[in-house]
Design an enzyme around this catalytic site. Sequence first.
Site, PDB file in Angstrom:
ATOM      1  N   LEU A   1      -9.347 -28.016 -11.083  1.00  0.00           N
ATOM      2  CA  LEU A   1      -9.980 -28.227  -9.774  1.00  0.00           C
ATOM      3  C   LEU A   1      -9.017 -29.036  -8.897  1.00  0.00           C
ATOM      4  CD1 LEU A   1     -13.576 -29.289 -10.909  1.00  0.00           C
ATOM      5  CD2 LEU A   1     -12.756 -26.997 -10.335  1.00  0.00           C
ATOM      6  N   TRP A   2      -8.641 -28.531  -7.741  1.00  0.00           N
ATOM      7  CA  TRP A   2      -9.057 -27.300  -7.103  1.00  0.00           C
ATOM      8  C   TRP A   2      -8.164 -26.123  -7.510  1.00  0.00           C
ATOM      9  CZ3 TRP A   2      -7.714 -30.404  -2.257  1.00  0.00           C
ATOM     10  CH2 TRP A   2      -8.708 -31.348  -1.990  1.00  0.00           C
TER      11      TRP A   2
ATOM     12  N   VAL B   1      -4.660 -26.041  -5.627  1.00  0.00           N
ATOM     13  CA  VAL B   1      -3.681 -27.108  -5.833  1.00  0.00           C
ATOM     14  C   VAL B   1      -3.480 -27.381  -7.323  1.00  0.00           C
ATOM     15  CG1 VAL B   1      -3.099 -29.534  -5.385  1.00  0.00           C
ATOM     16  CG2 VAL B   1      -4.211 -28.170  -3.603  1.00  0.00           C
ATOM     17  N   CYS B   2      -4.467 -27.995  -7.931  1.00  0.00           N
ATOM     18  CA  CYS B   2      -4.318 -28.484  -9.310  1.00  0.00           C
ATOM     19  C   CYS B   2      -4.168 -27.361 -10.329  1.00  0.00           C
ATOM     20  CB  CYS B   2      -5.500 -29.382  -9.664  1.00  0.00           C
ATOM     21  SG  CYS B   2      -5.715 -30.734  -8.489  1.00  0.00           S
ATOM     22  N   LEU B   3      -4.666 -26.174  -9.998  1.00  0.00           N
ATOM     23  CA  LEU B   3      -4.453 -25.018 -10.868  1.00  0.00           C
ATOM     24  C   LEU B   3      -3.227 -24.223 -10.443  1.00  0.00           C
ATOM     25  CD1 LEU B   3      -5.273 -23.084 -13.134  1.00  0.00           C
ATOM     26  CD2 LEU B   3      -6.854 -21.989 -11.520  1.00  0.00           C
TER      27      LEU B   3
END
Length: 220
Positions: free
Chosen positions: A126-127, A130-132
């Site tokens: 998440l999100w 970005v983070c993925l």
Amino acid sequence: MSTEPKLMPEPVRNPADDHLLTPENCAIVFIDFQEGQYATVGSTSRAEIDLGAITLAKLAHSYAVPTILSTVAVDMGVNRPTVPELTNELPGVGEIDRTGVNAWEDAEFRKAIELTGRKKIVMAGLWTEVCLSFPTLDMLDEGYEIYPVIDAVGGVSTVTHETAIQRMVQAGAQPITSLAFGCELMRNWARDDADLYRVIINDYFRRKRAIGAASGDLFR
């Protein structure tokens, strides 16, 4: 055509070099499943994210797949740790905290991935945008196969979530969903360990029905 009942599983392919995912050839990664991240997701509901994410965690534990759990800015006092809905399903899995939004730029995270010795990485974060997507793009560039678990993630909006998926796919990522991943691990209903998946899939549909009942959409 044979009239004999089929009760035995087909031969098991080599699980280490199978081109499909197996418990022996992949690792699972959860990135930033924290209260602050959930609070800003607009592409789907928290219940829908948890439906996939908890299923993924149950699969990780039941099939003993190497699992990495990462958070951002907990040590800094900005964010809270991973939500208990996930950590309760991942006993013994410690958290790797970071200061940056791209987990692949964190040395401890990279080392944890490398220590698994696996190139097929099933990942949720998440999100989505970005983070993925950031570690997905970096890891693809370094020769990893990345499988984003689409029903276990969410973005700030539907547009950002879907755009991130397009970007990852165009770079070579292979989207997957939690139940499909479970079938890929289990592979055959006649195998001795098929009951591991039966328990998980029954839990999935129980929770899915509860979401539908709460929303008034029983076909959700």
